[in-house]
Design a protein around this motif. Structure first.
Motif, PDB file in Angstrom:
ATOM      1  N   MET A  63       0.840  -1.197   0.000  1.00  0.00           N
ATOM      2  CA  MET A  63       0.000   0.000   0.000  1.00  0.00           C
ATOM      3  C   MET A  63       0.878   1.252   0.000  1.00  0.00           C
ATOM      4  O   MET A  63       1.905   1.297   0.659  1.00  0.00           O
ATOM      5  N   SER A  64       0.441   2.281  -0.762  1.00  0.00           N
ATOM      6  CA  SER A  64       1.268   3.495  -0.842  1.00  0.00           C
ATOM      7  C   SER A  64       1.200   4.272   0.471  1.00  0.00           C
ATOM      8  O   SER A  64       0.278   4.119   1.270  1.00  0.00           O
ATOM      9  N   GLU A  65       2.228   5.151   0.615  1.00  0.00           N
ATOM     10  CA  GLU A  65       2.278   5.989   1.823  1.00  0.00           C
ATOM     11  C   GLU A  65       1.020   6.881   1.917  1.00  0.00           C
ATOM     12  O   GLU A  65       0.450   7.064   2.994  1.00  0.00           O
ATOM     13  N   LEU A  66       0.589   7.402   0.754  1.00  0.00           N
ATOM     14  CA  LEU A  66      -0.597   8.271   0.761  1.00  0.00           C
ATOM     15  C   LEU A  66      -1.843   7.478   1.178  1.00  0.00           C
ATOM     16  O   LEU A  66      -2.646   7.964   1.986  1.00  0.00           O
ATOM     17  N   SER A  67      -2.007   6.265   0.634  1.00  0.00           N
ATOM     18  CA  SER A  67      -3.172   5.443   0.995  1.00  0.00           C
ATOM     19  C   SER A  67      -3.209   5.204   2.499  1.00  0.00           C
ATOM     20  O   SER A  67      -4.266   5.296   3.132  1.00  0.00           O
ATOM     21  N   GLN A  68      -2.041   4.897   3.061  1.00  0.00           N
ATOM     22  CA  GLN A  68      -1.987   4.625   4.504  1.00  0.00           C
ATOM     23  C   GLN A  68      -2.318   5.888   5.300  1.00  0.00           C
ATOM     24  O   GLN A  68      -3.055   5.833   6.291  1.00  0.00           O
ATOM     25  N   LEU A  69      -1.772   7.014   4.844  1.00  0.00           N
ATOM     26  CA  LEU A  69      -2.040   8.298   5.501  1.00  0.00           C
ATOM     27  C   LEU A  69      -3.559   8.558   5.545  1.00  0.00           C
ATOM     28  O   LEU A  69      -4.112   8.986   6.566  1.00  0.00           O
ATOM     29  N   ILE A  70      -4.216   8.273   4.429  1.00  0.00           N
ATOM     30  CA  ILE A  70      -5.663   8.510   4.329  1.00  0.00           C
ATOM     31  C   ILE A  70      -6.422   7.524   5.220  1.00  0.00           C
ATOM     32  O   ILE A  70      -7.251   7.910   6.045  1.00  0.00           O
ATOM     33  N   LEU A  71      -6.123   6.245   5.062  1.00  0.00           N
ATOM     34  CA  LEU A  71      -6.894   5.224   5.791  1.00  0.00           C
ATOM     35  C   LEU A  71      -6.773   5.402   7.301  1.00  0.00           C
ATOM     36  O   LEU A  71      -7.737   5.168   8.038  1.00  0.00           O
ATOM     37  N   ASP A  72      -5.606   5.828   7.754  1.00  0.00           N
ATOM     38  CA  ASP A  72      -5.407   6.022   9.197  1.00  0.00           C
ATOM     39  C   ASP A  72      -6.208   7.201   9.742  1.00  0.00           C
ATOM     40  O   ASP A  72      -6.321   7.362  10.953  1.00  0.00           O
ATOM     41  N   ARG A  73      -6.715   8.065   8.847  1.00  0.00           N
ATOM     42  CA  ARG A  73      -7.387   9.286   9.299  1.00  0.00           C
ATOM     43  C   ARG A  73      -8.844   9.359   8.862  1.00  0.00           C
ATOM     44  O   ARG A  73      -9.442  10.450   8.866  1.00  0.00           O
ATOM     45  N   ILE A  74      -9.420   8.251   8.447  1.00  0.00           N
ATOM     46  CA  ILE A  74     -10.860   8.214   8.169  1.00  0.00           C
ATOM     47  C   ILE A  74     -11.504   7.288   9.200  1.00  0.00           C
ATOM     48  O   ILE A  74     -11.080   6.142   9.365  1.00  0.00           O
ATOM     49  N   ARG A  75     -12.506   7.840   9.861  1.00  0.00           N
ATOM     50  CA  ARG A  75     -13.116   7.133  11.001  1.00  0.00           C
ATOM     51  C   ARG A  75     -14.453   6.528  10.568  1.00  0.00           C
ATOM     52  O   ARG A  75     -15.269   7.213   9.943  1.00  0.00           O
ATOM     53  N   ASP A  76     -14.672   5.272  10.895  1.00  0.00           N
ATOM     54  CA  ASP A  76     -15.966   4.628  10.645  1.00  0.00           C
ATOM     55  C   ASP A  76     -16.927   4.969  11.776  1.00  0.00           C
ATOM     56  O   ASP A  76     -16.600   4.771  12.949  1.00  0.00           O
ATOM     57  N   VAL A  77     -18.102   5.469  11.411  1.00  0.00           N
ATOM     58  CA  VAL A  77     -19.154   5.732  12.406  1.00  0.00           C
ATOM     59  C   VAL A  77     -20.344   4.843  12.048  1.00  0.00           C
ATOM     60  O   VAL A  77     -20.957   5.017  10.995  1.00  0.00           O
ATOM     61  N   ASN A  78     -20.610   3.884  12.911  1.00  0.00           N
ATOM     62  CA  ASN A  78     -21.680   2.923  12.611  1.00  0.00           C
ATOM     63  C   ASN A  78     -23.060   3.551  12.804  1.00  0.00           C
ATOM     64  O   ASN A  78     -23.283   4.366  13.699  1.00  0.00           O
ATOM     65  N   ASP A  79     -23.973   3.141  11.919  1.00  0.00           N
ATOM     66  CA  ASP A  79     -25.393   3.519  12.025  1.00  0.00           C
ATOM     67  C   ASP A  79     -25.609   5.031  11.928  1.00  0.00           C
ATOM     68  O   ASP A  79     -26.512   5.567  12.570  1.00  0.00           O
ATOM     69  N   TYR A  80     -24.802   5.699  11.143  1.00  0.00           N
ATOM     70  CA  TYR A  80     -25.012   7.120  10.857  1.00  0.00           C
ATOM     71  C   TYR A  80     -25.022   7.318   9.338  1.00  0.00           C
ATOM     72  O   TYR A  80     -24.115   6.796   8.671  1.00  0.00           O
ATOM     73  N   PRO A  81     -25.967   8.077   8.789  1.00  0.00           N
ATOM     74  CA  PRO A  81     -27.093   8.748   9.451  1.00  0.00           C
ATOM     75  C   PRO A  81     -28.306   7.862   9.639  1.00  0.00           C
ATOM     76  O   PRO A  81     -29.331   8.339  10.123  1.00  0.00           O
ATOM     77  N   LYS A  82     -28.187   6.558   9.254  1.00  0.00           N
ATOM     78  CA  LYS A  82     -29.315   5.629   9.365  1.00  0.00           C
ATOM     79  C   LYS A  82     -28.784   4.295   9.851  1.00  0.00           C
ATOM     80  O   LYS A  82     -27.616   3.964   9.561  1.00  0.00           O
ATOM     81  N   PRO A  83     -29.598   3.477  10.515  1.00  0.00           N
ATOM     82  CA  PRO A  83     -29.146   2.139  10.912  1.00  0.00           C
ATOM     83  C   PRO A  83     -28.626   1.361   9.705  1.00  0.00           C
ATOM     84  O   PRO A  83     -29.206   1.409   8.622  1.00  0.00           O
ATOM     85  N   GLY A  84     -27.504   0.673   9.888  1.00  0.00           N
ATOM     86  CA  GLY A  84     -26.932  -0.154   8.826  1.00  0.00           C
ATOM     87  C   GLY A  84     -25.877   0.539   7.994  1.00  0.00           C
ATOM     88  O   GLY A  84     -25.099  -0.119   7.302  1.00  0.00           O
ATOM     89  N   VAL A  85     -25.824   1.868   8.036  1.00  0.00           N
ATOM     90  CA  VAL A  85     -24.814   2.596   7.256  1.00  0.00           C
ATOM     91  C   VAL A  85     -23.544   2.739   8.093  1.00  0.00           C
ATOM     92  O   VAL A  85     -23.601   3.063   9.275  1.00  0.00           O
ATOM     93  N   VAL A  86     -22.397   2.467   7.468  1.00  0.00           N
ATOM     94  CA  VAL A  86     -21.105   2.751   8.104  1.00  0.00           C
ATOM     95  C   VAL A  86     -20.585   4.035   7.464  1.00  0.00           C
ATOM     96  O   VAL A  86     -20.154   4.040   6.309  1.00  0.00           O
ATOM     97  N   PHE A  87     -20.659   5.118   8.213  1.00  0.00           N
ATOM     98  CA  PHE A  87     -20.318   6.434   7.668  1.00  0.00           C
ATOM     99  C   PHE A  87     -18.815   6.665   7.734  1.00  0.00           C
ATOM    100  O   PHE A  87     -18.188   6.478   8.781  1.00  0.00           O
ATOM    101  N   LYS A  88     -18.235   7.079   6.624  1.00  0.00           N
ATOM    102  CA  LYS A  88     -16.798   7.369   6.544  1.00  0.00           C
ATOM    103  C   LYS A  88     -16.577   8.839   6.890  1.00  0.00           C
ATOM    104  O   LYS A  88     -16.856   9.734   6.066  1.00  0.00           O
TER     105      LYS A  88
END
Ligand code: PRP
Ligand code: ADE
Length: 173
Positions: A1-26
């Motif tokens: 994985m590239s350095e940029l991809s890792q930089l991005i993935l480490d800084r995007i947070r999964d929020v479960n059930d937002y804005p609706k049940p079943g959605v994993v919000f990035k």
């Protein structure tokens, strides 16, 4: 994985059930709060499609990435806004997205004839938003050269709805 991809993935947070049940919000706010990561993402998006005349951002999160990318790419910035927010004559399109539906608008005179246009957004999910934006821009007579997103949610198959579009994502999950 590239350095940029890792930089991005480490800084995007999964929020479960937002804005609706079943959605994993990035949630991209941790990435935006890190100036090194934010700058690297803007640079990467601005460099994907050299020579574009305009970069379109889709309200609201798309604005955060598209406006600085346009500046960096020496391109004009054009807002695509949710219905009712643009003051002059508009074209509009309605669409469904992962967790709802919406109508977007663009100013009829936002582009010059023959403008080469890049669409920038944060997330590609079902592709409904991007597909409607492509349609809007084409109706003005401008040329869509591509769609660039920070993150593509591959399991929602948005890419299939954009079959004739050069779609690039900085990370695919
Ligand atoms: O691929 P899709 O299923 O169409 O979903 C992607 C769209 O959903 C989000 O926007 P949203 O409408 O939630 O607006 P916001 O930017 O104001 O949060 C995101 O910023 C994309 O524009
Ligand atoms: N799961 C998701 N996270 C963030 N933005 C989105 N837009 C559509 N689906 C989304």
């Amino acid at each position: 994985m590239s350095e940029l991809s890792q930089l991005i993935l480490d800084r995007i947070r999964d929020v479960n059930d937002y804005p609706k049940p079943g959605v994993v919000f990035k949630d991209i706010t941790p990435l935006l709060a890190d100036p090194q990561a934010f700058g690297a993402v803007v640079d990467a998006l601005a460099g994907l499609f050299p020579g574009v005349d305009k970069i379109v951002g889709i309200e609201a999160r798309g604005f955060i990435l598209a406006a600085p990318a346009a500046c960096r790419a020496n391109a004009g910035f054009v807002p695509v806004r949710k219905k009712g927010k643009l003051p002059s004559a508009t074209l509009e399109a309605s669409y469904d997205l992962e967790y709802g539906s919406a109508t977007i608008e663009v100013h009829q005179d936002a582009f010059e004839p023959g403008d080469r246009v890049l669409i920038v957004d944060d997330v590609l999910a079902t592709g409904g938003t991007a597909e409607a934006t492509v349609e809007l821009i084409r109706r003005t007579g401008a040329e869509v050269v591509g769609v660039a997103v920070l993150m593509e949610l591959a399991f929602l198959k948005g890419r299939e709805r954009l079959a004739d579009i050069d779609l690039r994502a900085l990370v695919i999950v």
